[in-house]
Design a protein around this motif. Sequence first.
Motif, mmCIF file in Angstrom:
data_model
loop_
_atom_site.group_PDB
_atom_site.id
_atom_site.type_symbol
_atom_site.label_atom_id
_atom_site.label_comp_id
_atom_site.label_asym_id
_atom_site.label_seq_id
_atom_site.Cartn_x
_atom_site.Cartn_y
_atom_site.Cartn_z
ATOM 1 N N ARG A 6 -1.998 35.113 2.103
ATOM 2 C CA ARG A 6 -2.846 34.233 1.920
ATOM 3 C C ARG A 6 -4.226 34.800 1.838
ATOM 4 N NH1 ARG A 6 -2.392 29.958 6.652
ATOM 5 N NH2 ARG A 6 -4.230 29.036 5.386
ATOM 6 N N VAL A 7 -4.450 35.912 2.773
ATOM 7 C CA VAL A 7 -5.831 36.437 2.361
ATOM 8 C C VAL A 7 -5.897 37.233 1.201
ATOM 9 C CG1 VAL A 7 -7.186 38.396 3.429
ATOM 10 C CG2 VAL A 7 -6.124 36.466 4.822
ATOM 11 N N LYS A 8 -4.885 38.013 0.593
ATOM 12 C CA LYS A 8 -4.826 38.709 -0.456
ATOM 13 C C LYS A 8 -5.057 37.724 -1.483
ATOM 14 C CE LYS A 8 -1.958 42.583 1.120
ATOM 15 N NZ LYS A 8 -0.634 43.295 0.953
ATOM 16 N N GLN A 9 -4.531 36.456 -1.512
ATOM 17 C CA GLN A 9 -4.803 35.548 -2.848
ATOM 18 C C GLN A 9 -6.245 35.234 -2.795
ATOM 19 O OE1 GLN A 9 -2.766 34.409 -5.212
ATOM 20 N NE2 GLN A 9 -1.311 36.329 -4.409
ATOM 21 N N GLY B 184 -19.287 42.179 -7.769
ATOM 22 C CA GLY B 184 -18.061 42.991 -7.716
ATOM 23 C C GLY B 184 -17.116 42.801 -6.626
ATOM 24 N N LEU B 185 -17.611 41.791 -5.699
ATOM 25 C CA LEU B 185 -17.122 41.506 -4.450
ATOM 26 C C LEU B 185 -16.069 40.316 -4.413
ATOM 27 C CD1 LEU B 185 -19.866 42.542 -2.116
ATOM 28 C CD2 LEU B 185 -18.059 44.150 -2.562
ATOM 29 N N PRO B 186 -15.149 40.136 -3.828
ATOM 30 C CA PRO B 186 -14.503 38.789 -3.591
ATOM 31 C C PRO B 186 -15.510 37.825 -3.110
ATOM 32 C CG PRO B 186 -13.276 40.331 -2.374
ATOM 33 C CD PRO B 186 -14.542 40.999 -2.842
ATOM 34 N N TYR B 187 -15.438 36.332 -3.849
ATOM 35 C CA TYR B 187 -16.286 35.470 -3.620
ATOM 36 C C TYR B 187 -15.769 34.345 -2.539
ATOM 37 C CZ TYR B 187 -14.358 32.557 -7.150
ATOM 38 O OH TYR B 187 -13.291 31.890 -8.100
ATOM 39 N N LYS B 188 -14.679 34.889 -2.035
ATOM 40 C CA LYS B 188 -14.167 33.662 -1.187
ATOM 41 C C LYS B 188 -13.995 34.349 0.212
ATOM 42 C CE LYS B 188 -11.649 30.418 -4.312
ATOM 43 N NZ LYS B 188 -10.513 29.891 -4.483
#
Length: 433
Positions: free
Chosen positions: A94-97, A107-111
Amino acid sequence: SMPSEMLMKIFSYLDAASLLSVGCVNKRFYHLASDNGIWLKIYSSCYKAKRTIWEVKSGHTETVSSGCAALCDRNLGYWKKEYIFKHIAAVEARVKQLIKPVDPYTGLPYKNKEAIKVCGLSWIIVLKDKNGKEHVVQKANLSFKSTSVIILWYNAEWPHLGILSTLKLFGIVPLLPDKSNNGPHRRSLIAEYQLANLTANSVPLGTDRIVQLFALQPGLVVGLWKEENEIAFVMASLHYHQLLERSTLGSATVQYASPTVQPMMDDIDPEYGLHGYSLHLELHGRSHVYQCGTFKNLFCRKGDIADGYLRLIVTSSKDNTTYMVLDEKPALSWETDAFQGNVEDCYIMDVTLLDETGKPFWCFSSPVYLELYSETSSLYDYIGPVYTTDYADSEGKVHVELVCLEETKECFIVNLVLYICTKKVNNLHGTNY
């Protein structure tokens, strides 16, 4: 003295998190709470839809059932381990998704905030005194920014500063994320700081009527009561880049080490590694954002490489169209159970530098302060005192110049320059500057 059969009957009514907690009481409880019969029942109730366990080593599969076949020839705790591993794997998936979608500006995950919540991540500090005794401080307030999270700890009774030797910052992850935050946890060491001679060996950030602030790298602020010279609060600023890895993948004694990145060679571009950079900059206090912006196509000419650094000019006093405005002079807010305040002339600087492929190249979140450089600016249209902010670590440096207008109370960033260590550029781009 209670019979084991009676304890087993009681344990059979507990959920997974409670069973793990009970197993920490003593050896007898550990063995009873690891019973395969109890854990097979829990496993089967949670994973009814997926009834097959893959045996990686033997290469065959077996079907889970509640009969004797699933219990025979199994070591104590087998189904407990299977349940824990499967639950952790589901949470990690779930975290990877959640961290797959990337913000094109940072350039970073926004969640990141959602990912932190899913894995149950929290942070604690552990103060160790000179006698080896540890004091754990858990209560924390979180403030999420676009590229970092600020964590504030305050406590009614801190240990005496004079007896403290070290402060350790840990990421804490529950063994069963999303089940219980009160059960067994894993610690991941993020950073360790020396507290001996704190006021002499750390950088003074600023002061107000009640507290004085000192900075320890990376990203830590220690607030001391002005009258008593004792700890009032501790504040950490953590950049999202590798935040989850450092907070979850390290051990209780060893920090997480990033894997070695192989350099990407480019034989066609003679200035490979000198251009195509993007900067996302955020200047903020704990609750207020003073400036947030993205700057594209930063570059360095070969003639600007000096003293082991590449120079990337973001804003220049020679071009007033590049100036950045701050609606007020920066300050860093703080609070405890009883008091709160603002320390002027200091703030948090978040830098996210991306390379030409859009990947994070140099990232940090750090407390910094304003230092008076000149009483009067030499710029004709901007009359007021000039302040500077400087930051440096092993990978680069940042230099900022601000002019603060006395009439409007606005501040203008008239110079912003990044200096990137050529060793870092050479290692990651396969170049030789």
